[in-house]
Write a protein that holds these residues in place. Structure first.
Motif, PDB file in Angstrom:
ATOM      1  N   THR A   1       0.831  -1.207   0.000  1.00 31.89           N
ATOM      2  CA  THR A   1       0.000   0.000   0.000  1.00 31.89           C
ATOM      3  C   THR A   1       0.865   1.256   0.000  1.00 31.89           C
ATOM      4  OG1 THR A   1      -1.754  -1.123   1.210  1.00 31.89           O
ATOM      5  CG2 THR A   1      -1.775   1.274   1.259  1.00 31.89           C
ATOM      6  N   ALA A   2       1.901   1.264   0.825  1.00 30.33           N
ATOM      7  CA  ALA A   2       2.760   2.444   0.916  1.00 30.33           C
ATOM      8  C   ALA A   2       3.390   2.780  -0.429  1.00 30.33           C
ATOM      9  CB  ALA A   2       3.847   2.206   1.966  1.00 30.33           C
ATOM     10  N   PHE A   3       3.896   1.777  -1.129  1.00 35.35           N
ATOM     11  CA  PHE A   3       4.546   2.047  -2.414  1.00 35.35           C
ATOM     12  C   PHE A   3       3.539   2.437  -3.485  1.00 35.35           C
ATOM     13  CE2 PHE A   3       8.180   0.077  -0.420  1.00 35.35           C
ATOM     14  CZ  PHE A   3       9.250   0.777  -0.977  1.00 35.35           C
ATOM     15  N   ILE A   4       2.349   1.835  -3.456  1.00 37.43           N
ATOM     16  CA  ILE A   4       1.308   2.243  -4.408  1.00 37.43           C
ATOM     17  C   ILE A   4       1.032   3.736  -4.266  1.00 37.43           C
ATOM     18  CG2 ILE A   4      -1.169   2.068  -4.936  1.00 37.43           C
ATOM     19  CD1 ILE A   4      -0.995  -0.902  -4.322  1.00 37.43           C
ATOM     20  N   ILE A   5       0.939   4.188  -3.010  1.00 41.06           N
ATOM     21  CA  ILE A   5       0.614   5.596  -2.750  1.00 41.06           C
ATOM     22  C   ILE A   5       1.804   6.501  -3.070  1.00 41.06           C
ATOM     23  CG2 ILE A   5       0.061   7.256  -0.925  1.00 41.06           C
ATOM     24  CD1 ILE A   5      -1.553   4.991   0.418  1.00 41.06           C
ATOM     25  N   LEU A   6       2.989   6.125  -2.596  1.00 40.37           N
ATOM     26  CA  LEU A   6       4.141   7.031  -2.671  1.00 40.37           C
ATOM     27  C   LEU A   6       4.702   7.205  -4.074  1.00 40.37           C
ATOM     28  CD1 LEU A   6       5.951   6.039   0.653  1.00 40.37           C
ATOM     29  CD2 LEU A   6       4.653   8.122   0.178  1.00 40.37           C
ATOM     30  N   VAL A   7       4.438   6.275  -4.977  1.00 40.16           N
ATOM     31  CA  VAL A   7       4.898   6.475  -6.362  1.00 40.16           C
ATOM     32  C   VAL A   7       3.900   7.306  -7.162  1.00 40.16           C
ATOM     33  CG1 VAL A   7       6.204   4.316  -6.398  1.00 40.16           C
ATOM     34  CG2 VAL A   7       3.842   4.326  -7.234  1.00 40.16           C
ATOM     35  N   SER A   8       2.826   7.743  -6.503  1.00 41.51           N
ATOM     36  CA  SER A   8       1.744   8.439  -7.223  1.00 41.51           C
ATOM     37  C   SER A   8       1.566   9.883  -6.781  1.00 41.51           C
ATOM     38  CB  SER A   8       0.433   7.666  -7.033  1.00 41.51           C
ATOM     39  OG  SER A   8       0.575   6.322  -7.439  1.00 41.51           O
ATOM     40  N   ASN A   9       2.612  10.480  -6.189  1.00 40.20           N
ATOM     41  CA  ASN A   9       2.567  11.888  -5.767  1.00 40.20           C
ATOM     42  C   ASN A   9       1.322  12.202  -4.931  1.00 40.20           C
ATOM     43  OD1 ASN A   9       4.967  12.568  -7.232  1.00 40.20           O
ATOM     44  ND2 ASN A   9       3.743  12.536  -9.119  1.00 40.20           N
ATOM     45  N   PRO A  10       1.209  11.601  -3.749  1.00 37.92           N
ATOM     46  CA  PRO A  10       0.011  11.800  -2.924  1.00 37.92           C
ATOM     47  C   PRO A  10      -0.091  13.205  -2.348  1.00 37.92           C
ATOM     48  CG  PRO A  10       1.680  10.646  -1.679  1.00 37.92           C
ATOM     49  CD  PRO A  10       2.196  10.736  -3.091  1.00 37.92           C
ATOM     50  N   VAL A  11      -1.285  13.538  -1.888  1.00 39.26           N
ATOM     51  CA  VAL A  11      -1.529  14.804  -1.203  1.00 39.26           C
ATOM     52  C   VAL A  11      -1.351  14.562   0.293  1.00 39.26           C
ATOM     53  CG1 VAL A  11      -3.236  16.580  -0.666  1.00 39.26           C
ATOM     54  CG2 VAL A  11      -3.143  15.586  -2.961  1.00 39.26           C
ATOM     55  N   TYR A  12      -0.519  15.367   0.950  1.00 36.07           N
ATOM     56  CA  TYR A  12      -0.271  15.212   2.381  1.00 36.07           C
ATOM     57  C   TYR A  12      -1.088  16.229   3.176  1.00 36.07           C
ATOM     58  CZ  TYR A  12       3.699  12.556   0.625  1.00 36.07           C
ATOM     59  OH  TYR A  12       4.484  11.651  -0.038  1.00 36.07           O
TER      60      TYR A  12
END
Length: 491
Positions: A322-333
């Protein structure tokens, strides 16, 4: 409602910063050192212990196997914490929360081993095999039934009610996101009540069927849903393989405050990583031992090792996907967006079809978690009372909470779960700290038998000084072959 949520947030900050996190760190490091890092050294033994075969239960059917007990605990562990919880941790704590989640899982693997080994040692017999958990080792091992009662009440509220509200809320949110994407309009207001009703009906069909149905449902669904999600994660990471070094750098830099994402500093990263990590892998919380105690194994250490493997599978594999799916996609923090963050990340990489597939996966993950959560509550209700009317009332209350969770707000259900989870973890950690010496003696006995080339077998006459052990009777053959005192050496 806002005032209630603010009060819960304030309570959470104090509870976790000054009590839960320090206790987790001290107990986890202590057992890691005393056990010689059992959670790292004995990974091959963990895999071997999964293959043990159960005996027959008093009702004539097969008792719960080591793998089925693992599946029940995995059903609870692998749920919205792996998808929604990780997303919330990253959104609010930045990428650094992931590193603290990993570290927490590795260090607390030792506590997971201790608590599930103790649950096996102090388990009791019932009609379908065995039951046990922290309430039982507090009563039989510490001779503190009052503490067992407190824990039983805490886990009933945490898993039976609070965590199941989180699971239902996450399913409703994911379904709403799919409907909104498919229609191009805002999510209809009737979606959450409709999802809550369907979930409540499905939950009732399973939980009124008893522990064997829970084991069979979990055993059938957990491998399938985990494999599907892992395949999706590998595909996304493979598509973005060039970004992986940068992602790992961001995780480390954010974890130690070298780079901030949104408003998240080191403290927020630690807090969110450990909170969401504990919600996901449950190491040291006292929940998994309730499943571990049901297993029919030849030595308590076997199930302790199996349950430790569950922590790794949950945190280092599923949460990392899950972390890598999110982090390679320029998430909004900086925004608590829950399931939507993971859904949008998948959609950006694989298209809108993947968003709908993730909704199905979240449903399966969350529903099996809901089923596993229910069993933890049932086991502890049986500890509190044998009244025949108590169980139907509890089951009905769980079904009602599933519906309420689907229609409640995301931040309220997660904050409420954090409070109950923190209280429950504190009670369990205080109990396993003194009892852990027994688990270490059992580990020494297990290792001694393995060195002799034996399949380790434990009987209570190997620890004659320990009272309160109700199972583990020696057979005539065991009595002939017993080697008194071998379990009392701590290596």
């Amino acid at each position: 409602m806002d005032a209630l949520n603010s009060a819960i947030v304030g309570m959470n900050d104090v509870l976790w910063a000054y009590l839960v996190i320090p206790l987790l760190a001290v107990v986890g490091v202590y057992f890691t050192v005393r056990s010689g890092a059992v959670q790292i050294r004995m990974v091959p033994e963990m895999l071997r212990s999964m293959r043990s075969h159960p005996e027959s239960a008093p009702d004539g059917k097969k008792a719960i196997s080591a793998f089925q007990a693992f599946s029940i605990s995995a059903a609870s562990r692998i749920g919205t914490g792996n998808i929604v919880g990780v997303a919330v941790a990253i959104a609010l704590g930045g990428p650094g929360a992931v590193l603290w989640m990993w570290l927490m899982g590795i260090v607390m693997g030792s506590a997971a081993f201790v608590e599930s080994t103790l649950a096996q040692l102090f388990k009791v017999r019932d009609r379908t095999g065995f039951r046990g958990g922290p309430a039982y080792y507090m009563t039989l091992g510490l001779k503190a039934r009052w503490m067992g009662v407190l824990f039983a009440i805490a886990i009933i509220f945490t898993f039976g009610f609070a965590f199941n509200m989180v699971q239902a809320n996450s399913i409703a949110s994911a379904v709403g996101g799919s409907v909104s994407t498919a229609t191009g309009a805002q999510t209809p207001e009737w979606i959450a009540p409709a999802v809550g009703t369907v979930l409540a009906v499905l939950a009732a069909l399973v939980i009124f069927g008893g522990v064997r149905r829970i084991a069979h449902v979990a055993q059938a669904l957990v491998p399938f849903m985990a494999l599907t999600y892992l395949v999706i994660g590998v595909i996304v990471v493979g598509m973005n393989i060039d970004q992986v070094p940068a992602v790992l750098t961001n995780i480390v830099n954010s974890a130690f405050g070298l780079r901030e994402f949104g408003a998240a500093g080191v403290g927020t990263a630690i807090m969110m990583g450990i909170r969401r990590g504990l919600f996901s892998n449950e190491a040291g919380m006292g929940s998994a031992p309730n499943a571990g105690a049901t297993a029919s194994v030849s030595h308590p250490v076997k199930q302790g090792l199996v349950q430790t493997l569950g922590v790794y599978f949950d945190t280092l594999v599923i949460c990392s996907v899950t972390a890598f799916i999110i982090l390679v996609s320029n998430p909004v923090y900086g925004e608590e967006v829950g399931a939507e963050l993971t859904q949008r990340a998948l959609e950006a990489n694989l298209g809108s079809w993947s968003l709908h597939l993730l909704t199905v996966i979240i449903f399966l993950l969350a529903f099996t978690s809901l089923v596993g959560n229910y069993y933890y509550g049932e086991s502890n209700l049986r500890f509190l009372t044998g009244h025949p009317g108590a169980l139907p009332v509890y089951r009905t209350a769980v079904v009602a909470m599933v519906f309420l969770g689907a229609i409640a707000s995301l931040d309220l259900v997660w904050n409420f779960a954090d409070v109950t989870m923190g209280v429950m973890a504190v009670i369990n950690l205080v109990a396993i700290a003194p009892l852990g010496a027994l688990a270490l003696r059992l580990l020494a006995d297990y290792r001694e038998q393995r060195k002799q080339g034996l399949d380790p077998v434990f009987t209570r006459d190997r620890m004659p000084d320990v009272t309160g052990i109700e199972c583990w009777e020696p057979s005539p053959a065991d009595e002939r072959d017993a080697r008194p005192g071998s379990a009392s050496e701590v290596h």
